[in-house]
Design a protein around this motif. Structure first.
Motif, mmCIF file in Angstrom:
data_model
loop_
_atom_site.group_PDB
_atom_site.id
_atom_site.type_symbol
_atom_site.label_atom_id
_atom_site.label_comp_id
_atom_site.label_asym_id
_atom_site.label_seq_id
_atom_site.Cartn_x
_atom_site.Cartn_y
_atom_site.Cartn_z
ATOM 1 N N GLU A 1 0.840 -1.053 0.064
ATOM 2 C CA GLU A 1 -0.106 -0.146 0.034
ATOM 3 C C GLU A 1 0.808 1.135 -0.114
ATOM 4 O O GLU A 1 0.440 2.279 -0.188
ATOM 5 C CB GLU A 1 -0.920 0.154 1.169
ATOM 6 N N ASP B 1 0.299 -8.387 -2.816
ATOM 7 C CA ASP B 1 -0.559 -8.033 -1.761
ATOM 8 C C ASP B 1 -1.168 -9.131 -0.694
ATOM 9 O O ASP B 1 -1.107 -10.475 -1.175
ATOM 10 C CB ASP B 1 -1.932 -7.531 -2.569
ATOM 11 N N ASN C 1 -4.061 -9.531 2.565
ATOM 12 C CA ASN C 1 -5.280 -8.967 3.098
ATOM 13 C C ASN C 1 -4.973 -8.363 4.271
ATOM 14 O O ASN C 1 -5.453 -8.856 5.439
ATOM 15 C CB ASN C 1 -6.678 -9.997 3.101
ATOM 16 N N ASP C 2 -4.380 -7.113 4.390
ATOM 17 C CA ASP C 2 -4.014 -6.465 5.674
ATOM 18 C C ASP C 2 -4.747 -5.204 5.946
ATOM 19 O O ASP C 2 -4.461 -4.646 6.750
ATOM 20 C CB ASP C 2 -2.583 -6.428 5.578
ATOM 21 N N ASN C 3 -5.907 -4.889 5.002
ATOM 22 C CA ASN C 3 -6.550 -3.801 5.089
ATOM 23 C C ASN C 3 -8.047 -4.058 4.984
ATOM 24 O O ASN C 3 -8.471 -5.056 4.105
ATOM 25 C CB ASN C 3 -6.383 -2.794 4.254
ATOM 26 N N ASP D 1 -6.130 -2.673 -0.049
ATOM 27 C CA ASP D 1 -5.499 -3.630 -0.537
ATOM 28 C C ASP D 1 -5.659 -3.668 -2.217
ATOM 29 O O ASP D 1 -6.121 -2.896 -2.926
ATOM 30 C CB ASP D 1 -6.120 -5.186 -0.114
ATOM 31 N N ASP D 2 -4.768 -4.777 -2.726
ATOM 32 C CA ASP D 2 -4.808 -4.794 -4.164
ATOM 33 C C ASP D 2 -5.969 -4.786 -4.841
ATOM 34 O O ASP D 2 -6.813 -5.871 -4.683
ATOM 35 C CB ASP D 2 -3.689 -5.825 -4.561
ATOM 36 N N ASN E 1 -8.860 -9.337 -2.021
ATOM 37 C CA ASN E 1 -8.437 -8.662 -0.578
ATOM 38 C C ASN E 1 -9.266 -7.457 -0.784
ATOM 39 O O ASN E 1 -9.464 -6.715 0.373
ATOM 40 C CB ASN E 1 -7.005 -8.461 -0.713
#
Length: 726
Positions: A204, A235, A237-239, A265-266, A271
């Protein structure tokens, strides 16, 4: 010093390995000798590009020719496949492949070359100290190639620094370094060409990196252009999705409202793919929710459009947004939506009836006549949504009709804008549509918003039409009888064309006739321009035989052209004209004549004495203007028009008695004068005149009646030589 080569070499090619300078010669009084230093370099096989430098030092004064060094290749071993495979810059000592050498270099044939390079001071002078260097060149494969792209997961949980790629330059004496727009120290490269990432990456923050890799020698000169390493951060999934606002307050207009959440995310992966869902609704209803939300779009709509009748009701919804397309394990967030349901324009107007007519009108109906009035209604509650406008969609391409809308009461009147023409169109089918002023929401126009108006046109008998409103023609007055002057044509606009008849009117001279069926206009009597000098105008009539009152007229304007068909004649009475005796100066008789033909066939008139020596000796003619002369005494005179087309009718002569008498002072005649002795007698004078007239008579056997009357009027003949005559 940098040595440019091919940028980003993609495959292993050949390169050259180089070695040292040897053999130094000294010869005074040039105190200092050139010295050759060992050098080593590599280069891609580009002609003219320096891959090494033979370097010498002369301790003499550098501002004098004593230290002006020049380089030269003395020998090349082997001399295959070309004697001059290499070249040296005479001033810098830079060695490179020649153009031909670059194309012929092949390690399978020759893998090593030896060069003897000379360096001499005193510039281009033949004298000077010299030193020789032996240069060994090895042809090897190229290892300076672009590394493969790197894919690296973001937030990777490993020990850093982490090796991600490797490059290699052929030479042992090489220094590598990196350059690009990334945080300092994020990437590094060691002495062996290994490239490392020093800490975890965040997609990001930056999703791609383009890292430039440089190789230089110990003097800081680049061996070649840099390589480029492309690194892409993958990417994870951290958002979680985040709504653009926590609370939405909307009036549900256009039957829709919309919420929106974004995920950092992307966007090319699940994600960041968000799914929307309504979790709860207040106030609740017995079955499910009154509203629907688009799973992918976040658009909120009414489940039942009839809910708009419950005016000014408020609802609030709890809406969920979850990534991973709503599947288990994703991240989510919620927002609250407050909704006020209001009326929208979702009911299209409809016609009270879909067919009007047929209405029958004669083709001569007056423009501005009302054809019919049509009506439409709208079920919406808001008055502004009830306003409607009508338009003709088809059937009125020639704009025969005009439609006027009354938006407030939902009516429209259709009026006749152009005249009907049964022969062109017998039937009109107008497709009329009705629409709201406001844009329709949630529904499409349907068949009930369209009506058909049927109009029939009845035939009316119409008058014929001539091809011209006025005919003009020019013709000479001598035209032969029976000649066709012109042909007139008429058409009848009715589909069932009846027979037509033609006739003439106002032919006051009865000169013309017209064929009743063909319309041919002929000359039936001789034309006379002298009678009708202006344009002769008659009227042609075309009639419908079945309905004689259906007629049309047009003028025929005939311009009669003049021909020379009239003889000139004398104007005035000369019976009382006289001459005085004794003869007086400048006494004369003025005679005038006229020709009724046009100017081109009349003026100027020509006067001349008859062909008689006695007459021409005793009499004189003086022209005054084109139509008059003065003469002294009695004389036959030719009088003719300028045109000789009709000779017999264009010649005339005059003969008048002239009285000779004693005159008063004022010139009035006092008494007749008797015969003078020794002069011709009356009989002899008459004989002369008659002989002259006889001559004219032979020349002009045909005379006009007017001329013959003038000849008989000559009872007494006088001569200026006679005193009296009877």
């Amino acid at each position: 010093m940098a040595y440019p080569g091919r940028k980003g070499t993609r495959s292993a090619g050949r390169c050259l390995g180089l070695c040292q300078c040897l053999s130094v010669f000294v010869n005074p009084p040039n105190d200092y000798k050139p010295l050759c230093h060992q050098t080593q370099s590599v280069i891609f096989l580009n002609p003219g590009t320096s891959f090494m430098r033979v370097s010498a030092i002369d301790l003499d004064d550098p501002s004098t020719p004593n230290a002006d060094l020049r380089y030269k290749i003395l020998t090349q071993t082997p001399s295959q496949p070309l004697e001059n495979m290499f070249q040296v810059d005479s001033r810098t000592g830079a060695i490179s492949l020649s153009a031909e050498g670059s194309s012929l270099l092949d390690s399978s044939q020759v893998s090593n070359y030896k060069l003897v390079v000379q360096v001499k001071d005193l510039g281009n002078q033949s004298l000077g100290y010299r030193a020789l260097a032996n240069v060994e060149i090895a042809v090897v494969e190229n290892t300076w190639i672009t590394p493969s792209p790197v894919l690296l997961q973001e937030h990777l949980n490993v020990t850093y620094p982490k090796k991600i790629s490797k490059v290699n330059w052929n030479s042992r004496e090489v220094h590598y370094y990196l350059k690009e727009s990334f945080p300092q120290g994020l990437f590094s490269i060691d002495l062996e060409g290994n490239i490392y990432v020093t800490r975890a990456l965040d997609r990001e923050s930056q999703a791609e990196y383009e890292i430039q890799i440089f190789a230089e020698n110990k003097d800081g000169m680049l061996y070649n252009e840099p390589l480029e390493l492309l690194l892409t951060v993958m990417d994870e999934n951290d958002n979680g999705p985040v709504f653009s606002q926590e609370i939405y307050q909307v009036e549900l207009k256009e039957n829709t409202a919309k919420v929106k959440a974004e995920d950092a995310d992307d966007p090319k992966t699940n994600n960041a793919k968000i799914a929307y869902e309504i979790l709860s609704q207040e106030p609740q209803v017995s079955e499910g929710f009154l509203f629907h939300i688009g799973k992918d779009s976040g658009v909120i709509t009414l489940q039942d459009s009839e809910l708009k009748t419950n005016a000014a009701k408020y609802y609030h919804l709890l809406v969920l947004a979850a990534d991973l397309a709503g599947t288990e394990g994703g991240l989510s967030s919620t927002c609250t939506v407050f909704i006020k349901v209001v009326d929208v324009n979702d009911s299209p107007p409809v016609f009270s009836q879909t067919k009007y007519g047929p209405f029958s009108f004669p083709e001569d109906t007056e423009v501005g006549t009302l054809i019919t009035t049509i009506t439409a209604t709208d079920a919406d509650e808001e008055m502004k949504f009830k306003f409607v406008n009508f338009s003709v969609e088809s059937g009125n391409e020639d704009e025969t009709f005009k439609i006027l809308s009354n938006p407030q009461n939902g009516t429209a009147s259709i009026w006749l804008e152009k005249e009907f023409d049964y022969e062109t169109v017998q039937e009109y089918v107008l497709i009329v549509s009705v629409r709201n002023d406001e844009e329709l929401v949630g529904k499409e126009q349907d068949a009930s918003s369209t009506a058909t108006v049927h109009v029939l046109v009845k035939d009316v008998n119409e008058a014929p039409v001539l091809t011209q409103k006025r005919y003009e023609v020019s013709i000479p007055e001598s035209v032969a009888l029976g000649t066709v002057l012109l042909t007139v044509k008429a058409t009848d606009p009715d589909i069932h064309t009846p027979s037509l008849s033609y006739s003439l009117r106002n032919d006051s001279m009865n000169w013309l006739s017209i064929d009743e069926h063909s319309g041919e206009v002929r000359v039936m009597q001789a034309l006379d321009r002298e009678i009708m000098q202006d344009v002769y105008t008659v009227q042609v009539i075309a009639q419908d035989k079945g309905s004689p009152s259906m007629m049309v007229t047009a003028d025929i304007a005939i311009r009669i052209l003049d021909v020379n068909d009239n003889s000139p004649f004398l104007v005035g009475d000369y019976s009382k004209s006289h001459l005085c005796t004794p003869q007086r100066e400048k006494q004369s008789i003025i005679i005038s004549a006229f020709d009724p033909d046009g100017e081109e066939n009349s003026v100027p008139l020509i006067f001349a004495l008859a062909n008689s020596l006695m007459l021409q000796r005793n009499w004189r003619i003086n022209m005054i203007n084109g139509n008059a002369l003065s003469t002294q005494g009695i004389v036959p005179i030719h009088l003719r028009s300028p045109s000789w087309e009709l000779i017999l009718n264009s010649l005339s002569f005059l003969l008048n008695p002239v009285t000779i008498c004693l005159c008063t002072m004022e010139g009035e005649c006092m008494q007749e004068v008797g015969r003078m002795e020794g002069k011709p007698t009356v009989i002899s004078a008459v004989s002369v005149i008659v002989g002259t007239l006889g001559t004219i008579g032979m020349e002009l056997p045909t005379k006009t009646k007017q001329t013959r009357k003038k000849r008989k009027a000559c009872d007494n003949l006088y001569s200026p030589y006679h005193d009296t005559a009877k």
